[in-house]
Every structure is written in structure tokens, then in C-alpha cells.
Design a protein around this motif. Structure first.
Motif, PDB file in Angstrom:
ATOM      1  N   PHE A   1      15.836   1.868  17.257  1.00 36.23           N
ATOM      2  CA  PHE A   1      16.360   1.107  16.125  1.00 36.23           C
ATOM      3  C   PHE A   1      15.257   0.689  15.161  1.00 36.23           C
ATOM      4  N   GLY A   2      14.168   0.152  15.708  1.00 35.91           N
ATOM      5  CA  GLY A   2      13.087  -0.343  14.862  1.00 35.91           C
ATOM      6  C   GLY A   2      12.510   0.726  13.953  1.00 35.91           C
ATOM      7  N   ARG A   3      12.392   1.943  14.463  1.00 35.28           N
ATOM      8  CA  ARG A   3      11.850   3.031  13.654  1.00 35.28           C
ATOM      9  C   ARG A   3      12.872   3.551  12.647  1.00 35.28           C
ATOM     10  N   ILE A   4      14.126   3.613  13.055  1.00 33.93           N
ATOM     11  CA  ILE A   4      15.171   4.096  12.148  1.00 33.93           C
ATOM     12  C   ILE A   4      15.274   3.196  10.918  1.00 33.93           C
ATOM     13  N   VAL A   5      15.325   1.883  11.132  1.00 29.37           N
ATOM     14  CA  VAL A   5      15.463   0.975   9.984  1.00 29.37           C
ATOM     15  C   VAL A   5      14.194   0.964   9.127  1.00 29.37           C
ATOM     16  N   ARG A   6      13.047   1.133   9.764  1.00 30.01           N
ATOM     17  CA  ARG A   6      11.801   1.194   8.993  1.00 30.01           C
ATOM     18  C   ARG A   6      11.842   2.368   8.016  1.00 30.01           C
ATOM     19  N   ARG A   7      12.398   3.497   8.477  1.00 28.37           N
ATOM     20  CA  ARG A   7      12.486   4.682   7.603  1.00 28.37           C
ATOM     21  C   ARG A   7      13.506   4.482   6.494  1.00 28.37           C
ATOM     22  N   CYS A   8      14.378   3.487   6.650  1.00 27.44           N
ATOM     23  CA  CYS A   8      15.345   3.138   5.594  1.00 27.44           C
ATOM     24  C   CYS A   8      14.789   2.050   4.685  1.00 27.44           C
ATOM     25  N   CYS A   9      13.469   1.872   4.732  1.00 28.57           N
ATOM     26  CA  CYS A   9      12.746   0.933   3.867  1.00 28.57           C
ATOM     27  C   CYS A   9      12.897  -0.539   4.270  1.00 28.57           C
ATOM     28  N   PHE A  10      13.390  -0.812   5.473  1.00 31.94           N
ATOM     29  CA  PHE A  10      13.405  -2.187   5.958  1.00 31.94           C
ATOM     30  C   PHE A  10      11.956  -2.646   6.099  1.00 31.94           C
ATOM     31  N   MET A  11      11.720  -3.947   5.922  1.00 37.74           N
ATOM     32  CA  MET A  11      10.354  -4.474   5.921  1.00 37.74           C
ATOM     33  C   MET A  11      10.201  -5.677   6.837  1.00 37.74           C
ATOM     34  N   PRO A  12       9.126  -5.720   7.631  1.00 37.03           N
ATOM     35  CA  PRO A  12       8.861  -6.916   8.438  1.00 37.03           C
ATOM     36  C   PRO A  12       8.169  -7.974   7.587  1.00 37.03           C
ATOM     37  N   ILE A  13       8.400  -9.235   7.939  1.00 39.05           N
ATOM     38  CA  ILE A  13       7.714 -10.324   7.238  1.00 39.05           C
ATOM     39  C   ILE A  13       7.203 -11.322   8.262  1.00 39.05           C
ATOM     40  N   ASP A  14       5.966 -11.700   8.118  1.00 43.76           N
ATOM     41  CA  ASP A  14       5.334 -12.685   9.003  1.00 43.76           C
ATOM     42  C   ASP A  14       5.281 -14.009   8.267  1.00 43.76           C
ATOM     43  N   ARG A  15       6.223 -14.883   8.563  1.00 44.11           N
ATOM     44  CA  ARG A  15       6.308 -16.155   7.842  1.00 44.11           C
ATOM     45  C   ARG A  15       5.209 -17.132   8.264  1.00 44.11           C
ATOM     46  N   GLU A  16       4.503 -16.817   9.339  1.00 42.86           N
ATOM     47  CA  GLU A  16       3.404 -17.676   9.770  1.00 42.86           C
ATOM     48  C   GLU A  16       2.112 -17.325   9.050  1.00 42.86           C
ATOM     49  N   ASN A  17       2.132 -16.215   8.320  1.00 42.77           N
ATOM     50  CA  ASN A  17       0.955 -15.760   7.599  1.00 42.77           C
ATOM     51  C   ASN A  17       1.323 -15.651   6.118  1.00 42.77           C
ATOM     52  N   ALA A  18       0.895 -16.622   5.338  1.00 42.91           N
ATOM     53  CA  ALA A  18       1.280 -16.698   3.927  1.00 42.91           C
ATOM     54  C   ALA A  18       0.863 -15.458   3.148  1.00 42.91           C
ATOM     55  N   ARG A  19      -0.352 -14.966   3.404  1.00 39.36           N
ATOM     56  CA  ARG A  19      -0.844 -13.790   2.669  1.00 39.36           C
ATOM     57  C   ARG A  19       0.001 -12.561   2.996  1.00 39.36           C
TER      58      ARG A  19
END
Length: 254
Positions: A113-131
Motif C-alpha cells: 500500500f505504501g508504495r502504491i500510494v507514493r506512486r500516486c503522488c501521495f506525500m509524507p509529512i513530518d509535523r515534528e520537523n518544521a523544515r
């Protein structure tokens, strides 16, 4: 007759195993560290077909209202967040809108699942890291500018266990401001009950499009002002949110 039935059942099982094999091989072809800038029709098909199967097996029906308020072009989609089923229900209900969700990094480690959605341009966000969060916001805006996908994000950042809106991360609204696209405001109800209901029992969840904020209104406001307007629209639509409960919920900035 029994042989025919067994033959049909065997054929179905074989097709299902082939389908899973195709998904597995396709997933292995995706770079798990890359942020993709172009959507893939093939991986969208895999994602949506698997979703339809899941919705059918779980007996989930999605009642959509307000779809006529959706803009014709790309947009930033925002909604309340009650369950892990929220994104699945949303892209199932709006299959032709090519939604790419911004999600927590852990979801991209889910096998296949994680790879399939990544290829559909899904993006992770780290809210603990402002930059890192700002980098994701800029990447999402770039996708919208390039007309690659529409972007979806939950301003609360995590699921509300009670149904009461959590503090907003107003920085996510900068995505629409940077890309100069409208913001679609929606609410989802009933997804929190899916995991608590029998698999064989029919479940109806609701996805309501409340309004679309025009580009002109967005660019004329600060992100926290947009957050206030979006929050008020959601509060009005969600009966479990009352003034006393939400008074103490503030705002977070990325």
C-alpha cells in the motif's frame, strides 16, 4: 454441477492471486524514498480497484452530497479526520479527481500500500520537523501548479477520537495560497464506526462537500484566517461539536 462450481471457484481464486501478484510486482518497482511529481494511471487503477474490493467486502456505502460545489480544476481538499478509513472513503467517492493525500510517514511503510500510494503522488509529512513540513507543503503546491493531481490534507493532523475538532495546523492552507487553487471544505461522518461494526453488516458513511473557497478569497487572507473560516464551516456541519467543547481548542502552526 459440483465440478462446475469448483471450477468457477478455482478460477476466481486464481484470478485473485494473479491480481495480488501484479500489485506486489508493481509495488516493488516504486522507489520508497522518492516524491513522485507525475501521477500514474496504472497505479491509480491498482489503488482504486483494491479500494472497490475493500468497500464491497466490508459492505460500505458512501453517501455523497454537495458534489456540485466541486470546482472543475485542481484544488486543495480539507476535511475533518475521524478514522483511517477517511482517505479511502474520499478517493473512492471522488475517483475522477486524482486526489493525492498528505499523510503521516508511517502509512508509507505499510507493505504494498505504501508504495502504491507514493506512486500516486501521495506525500509524507513530518509535523515534528518544521523544515521537513515546509518542504512537503512546497512539494504539494508544485504538484497543483503542474496540474498533476489535486491535493488532500487533514488540518487536524491526526484523528479525533471524540469527534470534536482538534487544533488546526494552519500552515497546510499555504498549499492553496502558493498554488493559487481553490480550497474544497468537506466533512466525513460515520467512518469511525466501520471498524466497530460486523463485517457482514451494511455500513453507510457520509461525505459532504460544504463549500469551495475561491482563489481570490484565499490569496487575500492569512493562513490562520482561512483556518478560522474552514473550522467554522466544519463546526456548523458537525453536530457533536458545540461551542463549549471547541472553545478550548486552539491552533497549531507548521
Amino acid at each position: 454441477m459440483l465440478k462446475i462450481a469448483l471450477g468457477i471457484l478455482g478460477g476466481i481464486v486464481a484470478l485473485f492471486l494473479l491480481y495480488v501478484a501484479v500489485i506486489a510486482v508493481a509495488a516493488l518497482c516504486v522507489d520508497p524514498q522518492r516524491l513522485y511529481t507525475k501521477d500514474s494511471a496504472f497505479y491509480r487503477f491498482l489503488l482504486y480497484s483494491a479500494t472497490r474490493l475493500c468497500m464491497h467486502l466490508l459492505h460500505i456505502r458512501v453517501a455523497v452530497s454537495g458534489a456540485e460545489k466541486l470546482p472543475k480544476g485542481r484544488f486543495l481538499f480539507v476535511s475533518n479526520h475521524r478514522s483511517n478509513f477517511d482517505p479511502l472513503v474520499t478517493w473512492y467517492a471522488l475517483p475522477h479527481r486524482d486526489l493525492a493525500f498528505i499523510s503521516k510517514p508511517e502509512n508509507f511503510h505499510i507493505p504494498l500500500f505504501g508504495r502504491i500510494v507514493r506512486r500516486c503522488c501521495f506525500m509524507p509529512i513530518d509535523r515534528e520537523n518544521a523544515r521537513a513540513a515546509v518542504t512537503t507543503i512546497n512539494a504539494a503546491a508544485a504538484l497543483l501548479k503542474a496540474d498533476a493531481v489535486s491535493v488532500a490534507v487533514y488540518p487536524e493532523g491526526t484523528r479525533s477520537k471524540t469527534g470534536v475538532l482538534l487544533p488546526f495546523h494552519d500552515g497546510v492552507f499555504k498549499i492553496a495560497q502558493k498554488a493559487k487553487v481553490p480550497i474544497v471544505v468537506a466533512v466525513t461522518e460515520g467512518t469511525d464506526r466501520i471498524a466497530k461494526t460486523s463485517l457482514l453488516r451494511r455500513k453507510t458513511v457520509k461525505l459532504e462537500i460544504l463549500e469551495t473557497l475561491a482563489v481570490e478569497d484565499i490569496t487575500a487572507c492569512r493562513s490562520h484566517e482561512i483556518g478560522d473560516r474552514v473550522r467554522q464551516a466544519m463546526l456548523h456541519a458537525l453536530p457533536q461539536n458545540n461551542a463549549e467543547e471547541t472553545e478550548n481548542h486552539g491552533r497549531l502552526h507548521l
